[in-house]
Design a protein around this motif. Sequence first.
Motif, PDB file in Angstrom:
ATOM      1  N   GLU A   1       5.368  18.558 -14.631  1.00  0.00           N
ATOM      2  CA  GLU A   1       5.697  17.588 -13.591  1.00  0.00           C
ATOM      3  C   GLU A   1       5.440  18.171 -12.202  1.00  0.00           C
ATOM      4  N   THR A   2       4.901  17.330 -11.323  1.00  0.00           N
ATOM      5  CA  THR A   2       4.576  17.767  -9.961  1.00  0.00           C
ATOM      6  C   THR A   2       5.036  16.715  -8.969  1.00  0.00           C
ATOM      7  N   TRP A   3       5.733  17.154  -7.924  1.00  0.00           N
ATOM      8  CA  TRP A   3       6.093  16.222  -6.845  1.00  0.00           C
ATOM      9  C   TRP A   3       4.854  15.955  -6.014  1.00  0.00           C
ATOM     10  N   VAL A   4       4.595  14.693  -5.741  1.00  0.00           N
ATOM     11  CA  VAL A   4       3.434  14.318  -4.930  1.00  0.00           C
ATOM     12  C   VAL A   4       3.709  14.739  -3.478  1.00  0.00           C
ATOM     13  N   ALA A   5       2.708  15.359  -2.842  1.00  0.00           N
ATOM     14  CA  ALA A   5       2.856  15.781  -1.445  1.00  0.00           C
ATOM     15  C   ALA A   5       2.524  14.610  -0.525  1.00  0.00           C
ATOM     16  N   ALA A   6       3.246  14.507   0.581  1.00  0.00           N
ATOM     17  CA  ALA A   6       2.959  13.459   1.565  1.00  0.00           C
ATOM     18  C   ALA A   6       1.593  13.726   2.182  1.00  0.00           C
ATOM     19  N   LYS A   7       0.892  12.645   2.498  1.00  0.00           N
ATOM     20  CA  LYS A   7      -0.453  12.779   3.064  1.00  0.00           C
ATOM     21  C   LYS A   7      -0.442  12.542   4.570  1.00  0.00           C
ATOM     22  N   ALA A   8      -1.152  13.405   5.300  1.00  0.00           N
ATOM     23  CA  ALA A   8      -1.272  13.223   6.757  1.00  0.00           C
ATOM     24  C   ALA A   8      -1.987  11.910   7.058  1.00  0.00           C
ATOM     25  N   SER A   9      -2.920  11.502   6.157  1.00  0.00           N
ATOM     26  CA  SER A   9      -3.665  10.260   6.383  1.00  0.00           C
ATOM     27  C   SER A   9      -2.730   9.049   6.356  1.00  0.00           C
ATOM     28  N   ASP A  10      -1.654   9.119   5.559  1.00  0.00           N
ATOM     29  CA  ASP A  10      -0.687   8.015   5.536  1.00  0.00           C
ATOM     30  C   ASP A  10       0.044   7.920   6.873  1.00  0.00           C
ATOM     31  N   ASP A  11       0.364   9.089   7.465  1.00  0.00           N
ATOM     32  CA  ASP A  11       1.019   9.098   8.771  1.00  0.00           C
ATOM     33  C   ASP A  11       0.103   8.484   9.822  1.00  0.00           C
ATOM     34  N   GLN A  12      -1.190   8.838   9.731  1.00  0.00           N
ATOM     35  CA  GLN A  12      -2.150   8.311  10.711  1.00  0.00           C
ATOM     36  C   GLN A  12      -2.291   6.801  10.571  1.00  0.00           C
ATOM     37  N   MET A  13      -2.312   6.312   9.320  1.00  0.00           N
ATOM     38  CA  MET A  13      -2.412   4.867   9.091  1.00  0.00           C
ATOM     39  C   MET A  13      -1.211   4.156   9.705  1.00  0.00           C
ATOM     40  N   ALA A  14      -0.040   4.744   9.576  1.00  0.00           N
ATOM     41  CA  ALA A  14       1.176   4.121  10.119  1.00  0.00           C
ATOM     42  C   ALA A  14       1.182   4.198  11.641  1.00  0.00           C
ATOM     43  N   GLU A  15       0.714   5.331  12.163  1.00  0.00           N
ATOM     44  CA  GLU A  15       0.778   5.531  13.618  1.00  0.00           C
ATOM     45  C   GLU A  15      -0.127   4.579  14.398  1.00  0.00           C
ATOM     46  N   ARG A  16      -1.219   4.127  13.745  1.00  0.00           N
ATOM     47  CA  ARG A  16      -2.120   3.251  14.507  1.00  0.00           C
ATOM     48  C   ARG A  16      -1.412   1.959  14.926  1.00  0.00           C
ATOM     49  N   TRP A  17      -0.361   1.571  14.228  1.00  0.00           N
ATOM     50  CA  TRP A  17       0.365   0.345  14.582  1.00  0.00           C
ATOM     51  C   TRP A  17       1.225   0.528  15.823  1.00  0.00           C
ATOM     52  N   ILE A  18       1.455   1.779  16.216  1.00  0.00           N
ATOM     53  CA  ILE A  18       2.245   2.013  17.425  1.00  0.00           C
ATOM     54  C   ILE A  18       1.443   1.552  18.639  1.00  0.00           C
ATOM     55  N   ARG A  19       0.129   1.727  18.560  1.00  0.00           N
ATOM     56  CA  ARG A  19      -0.729   1.347  19.698  1.00  0.00           C
ATOM     57  C   ARG A  19      -1.266  -0.073  19.593  1.00  0.00           C
ATOM     58  N   LYS A  20      -1.563  -0.502  18.355  1.00  0.00           N
ATOM     59  CA  LYS A  20      -2.250  -1.781  18.162  1.00  0.00           C
ATOM     60  C   LYS A  20      -1.354  -2.976  18.481  1.00  0.00           C
ATOM     61  N   PRO A  21      -1.803  -3.868  19.377  1.00  0.00           N
ATOM     62  CA  PRO A  21      -0.985  -5.052  19.628  1.00  0.00           C
ATOM     63  C   PRO A  21      -1.063  -6.031  18.449  1.00  0.00           C
ATOM     64  N   ALA A  22      -0.004  -6.746  18.222  1.00  0.00           N
ATOM     65  CA  ALA A  22       0.045  -7.678  17.094  1.00  0.00           C
ATOM     66  C   ALA A  22      -0.770  -8.931  17.388  1.00  0.00           C
ATOM     67  N   ALA A  23      -1.320  -9.533  16.324  1.00  0.00           N
ATOM     68  CA  ALA A  23      -2.075 -10.785  16.458  1.00  0.00           C
ATOM     69  C   ALA A  23      -1.119 -11.893  16.902  1.00  0.00           C
ATOM     70  N   LYS A  24      -1.551 -12.643  17.857  1.00  0.00           N
ATOM     71  CA  LYS A  24      -0.720 -13.768  18.319  1.00  0.00           C
ATOM     72  C   LYS A  24      -1.086 -15.032  17.535  1.00  0.00           C
ATOM     73  N   ARG A  25      -0.153 -15.935  17.475  1.00  0.00           N
ATOM     74  CA  ARG A  25      -0.346 -17.176  16.715  1.00  0.00           C
ATOM     75  C   ARG A  25      -1.613 -17.916  17.156  1.00  0.00           C
ATOM     76  N   SER A  26      -1.852 -17.931  18.477  1.00  0.00           N
ATOM     77  CA  SER A  26      -2.989 -18.688  19.005  1.00  0.00           C
ATOM     78  C   SER A  26      -4.325 -17.979  18.749  1.00  0.00           C
ATOM     79  N   ALA A  27      -4.274 -16.668  18.567  1.00  0.00           N
ATOM     80  CA  ALA A  27      -5.514 -15.894  18.440  1.00  0.00           C
ATOM     81  C   ALA A  27      -6.079 -15.917  17.021  1.00  0.00           C
ATOM     82  N   ALA A  28      -5.292 -16.365  16.072  1.00  0.00           N
ATOM     83  CA  ALA A  28      -5.737 -16.264  14.671  1.00  0.00           C
ATOM     84  C   ALA A  28      -6.089 -17.626  14.109  1.00  0.00           C
ATOM     85  N   GLU A  29      -7.275 -17.753  13.615  1.00  0.00           N
ATOM     86  CA  GLU A  29      -7.695 -19.016  12.972  1.00  0.00           C
ATOM     87  C   GLU A  29      -8.285 -18.734  11.600  1.00  0.00           C
TER      88      GLU A  29
END
Lengths: 83, 170
Positions: free
Chosen positions: B142-170
Motif C-alpha cells: 500500500e502507498t499513500w498518493v502524494a499531492a501534486k503541485a499541478s493540482d495546486d496550480q490548477m486551483a490557483e488559476r481561479w484566484i486570478r480568473k474572473p467568473a463568467a457573467k450571466r450576460s457573457a455566456a450563450e
Amino acid sequence: MKLVYFAWLRERVGKAGETLTPPNDVTTVGALLDWLKAQGGGYAEALKDLSAVRVAVNQEYAGPEVQIGPNDEVALFPPVTGG
Amino acid sequence: MIRVQKEDFDVGAELKALIERARADGAGIGGIVTFTGVVREFSSEAGYRGGPRQLTAMTLEHYPGMTQRQLADIEADARKRWPIDASLIIHRYGRLEPGDNIVLVITASAHRQAAFEANEFLVDWLKTKAPFWKQECGPGGETWVAAKASDDQMAERWIRKPAAKRSAAE
C-alpha cells in the motif's frame, strides 16, 4: 486539547487521535508542532518534514500563527489527495 | 447539495433528481455539466519500478465533519462566483476498486459557460481543499498518493480568473 491524525501521519504517530495537555507556553499551532516533534518517537518521525504537514483547528485550515487552547480540536494531516 | 458517502452513486439518477429539483425551484436551466471521477486501473505514480503499477484497490480516508464543511464552503463559493441554478457534489470514501466511482460534480446554469467553469472550479478546489487521502493498493503493498503541485496550480488559476457573467455566456 484533542488531537487527531490522518493518513500517513496517523500511521507514523501510531494512533488516530488522543487528548494531550501541552505546557502553558504552547499557545500557537507552530509551537504545538515544535513541542510534539520534541516528544520524539512517532511524533518526530511524522513531523520530520513540516512542509508536508497541514493543520486544521476546529476543522478549519490553520497556519502556524493561529492561537490554540485546551478546548480546541487540532488535526494534523498530509496534503490532501481527494477528487 | 453535498454528500459524503461510502455507497456508490448512480450518475443518471442523480442527474435526473437534480433537474427535477431545479425545475421545482423555477430555475431556467439551459446547460448541465457532469464530472465523474473514477478509480484508475494503474497508479498515477508513473514509472514506479520501471513501469505502470496495476492497482487492485484504493482506500479513501477522510476527516468526517471537516469534509462536509469544506465541500459546503467550496460549493457556496462557486455559487457566489457563477450564476449556478443547481449543483451537487458527491464524494465517496472507503475501499474502492478500479473503475469504481469516486466523485460526482454536477453544475447547472442558464448557459453553458458558467456550468463548465463552475464545475472545473469545484473539482480543482475539492482536490486541493477537501480533506481526503488516497491510499493505493497493488503489488508491493500500500502507498499513500502524494499531492501534486499541478493540482495546486490548477486551483490557483481561479484566484486570478474572473467568473463568467450571466450576460457573457450563450
